[in-house]
Design an enzyme around this catalytic site. Structure first.
Site, PDB file in Angstrom:
ATOM      1  CG  ASP A 104      -0.069   0.052   2.632  1.00  0.00           C
ATOM      2  OD1 ASP A 104       0.976  -0.765   2.583  1.00  0.00           O
ATOM      3  OD2 ASP A 104      -0.516   0.685   3.495  1.00  0.00           O
ATOM      4  CE1 TYR A 127       9.206  -1.955   1.019  1.00  0.00           C
ATOM      5  CE2 TYR A 127       7.136  -0.585   1.966  1.00  0.00           C
ATOM      6  CZ  TYR A 127       7.723  -2.077   1.403  1.00  0.00           C
ATOM      7  OH  TYR A 127       6.921  -2.939   1.451  1.00  0.00           O
TER       8      TYR A 127
END
Length: 282
Positions: A104, A127
């Site tokens: 997500d 990330y």
């Protein structure tokens, strides 16, 4: 007998798949840790894939140290993008079904409605950017891949929010947890079962799918449930994200819509409370 390669064998999802594999002896399972599949050594990676000769790949391996990634950008992109590119290319060239796990964190969190697979991505940390680059590389190299985006993963293995909360609630009289980051947790056991369900459906629909448990909560609300089910005495205090500084920014809202995976693969998704109870009982 089909041979399934699971990368990231020692991670939460890899460990749960390892347990689940005992019930699925119709497959030959290869669980590859960092020594068998070196996602950070791109020169070696293709050779290792050729040696294993899988028929199916579950790519669960990733660089997941969200804060550390801010100072290790090159390594995060090497594992989360360049290695994925090699795996996807190998899969398409050898007619292998590939399921790649994403996150997500490809979203910026500036919304308040559940995010569909087509929602615009805009990662706000290294990330997330490396995982989004991995998704793009995966589908460019191998349009037949399945990508599953998931969120807030926990299990009895590895480092995760549930285990951290259990530890802190036993050690401290009071803890603070952010109450303005919204999403839904994912029990790694449930996600592992979904991978098997997709395989056994004999229906291979490529593209991106979302998966997490049902429910919309904040980290604070999740902590309160852990406290309640674990019968801890610790006082849990809500705080805004601004009061809890981390190296990497987190999306404020990353609730995933699961309509697509439910419709196409007829998947029944457990509520986060039921899954947490199962995890704590295990």
């Amino acid at each position: 007998m089909k041979r399934i390669l699971v990368t990231g064998a020692n991670g939460q999802l890899g460990s749960e798949l390892n347990l689940l594999s005992k019930k699925h002896s119709e497959y030959e399972w290869i669980f590859a840790d960092r020594t068998k599949i070196t996602l950070d050594d791109l020169d070696l990676l293709e050779t290792q894939l050729k040696e294993i000769q899988p028929n199916i790949i579950f790519n669960c391996g990733a660089y997941t140290a969200v804060d550390k990634a801010e100072s290790e950008k090159e390594l995060a992109f090497r594992i989360n993008c360049l290695a994925v590119k090699i795996i996807a290319r190998y899969a398409v060239n050898n007619n292998i079904n590939l399921i790649h796990i994403s996150t997500d964190y490809v979203f910026d969190g500036n919304t308040s409605i559940a995010l569909s697979e087509d929602a615009e991505t805009n990662p706000i940390n290294v990330y997330g950017a490396s995982k989004r680059a991995g998704e793009i590389a995966c589908l460019e190299e191998n349009p037949n891949s399945i990508i599953i985006r998931t969120s807030w993963v926990y299990s009895k293995f590895g480092n995760n929010f549930v285990k951290t909360m259990q530890k802190l609630m036993q050690e401290k009289e009071e803890i603070s947890v952010v109450n303005d980051q919204i999403g839904s947790p994912t029990y790694a056991v449930d996600l592992a079962n979904v991978l098997i369900d997709i395989l056994e459906s004999k229906k291979w629909i490529p593209g991106i799918f979302n998966y997490s448990n049902e429910g919309e909560i904040s980290w604070y609300e999740f902590a309160l449930l852990i406290k309640e089910l674990g019968m801890y005495k610790c006082n849990v205090k809500p705080i805004p994200t601004s009061a809890y500084q981390t190296q990497a920014k987190r999306p404020k809202f990353s609730l995933l819509s699961k309509e697509r995976i439910k419709a196409i693969y007829n998947i029944n998704i457990p509520d986060y409370k039921e899954s947490l109870k199962k995890c704590l009982n295990s």
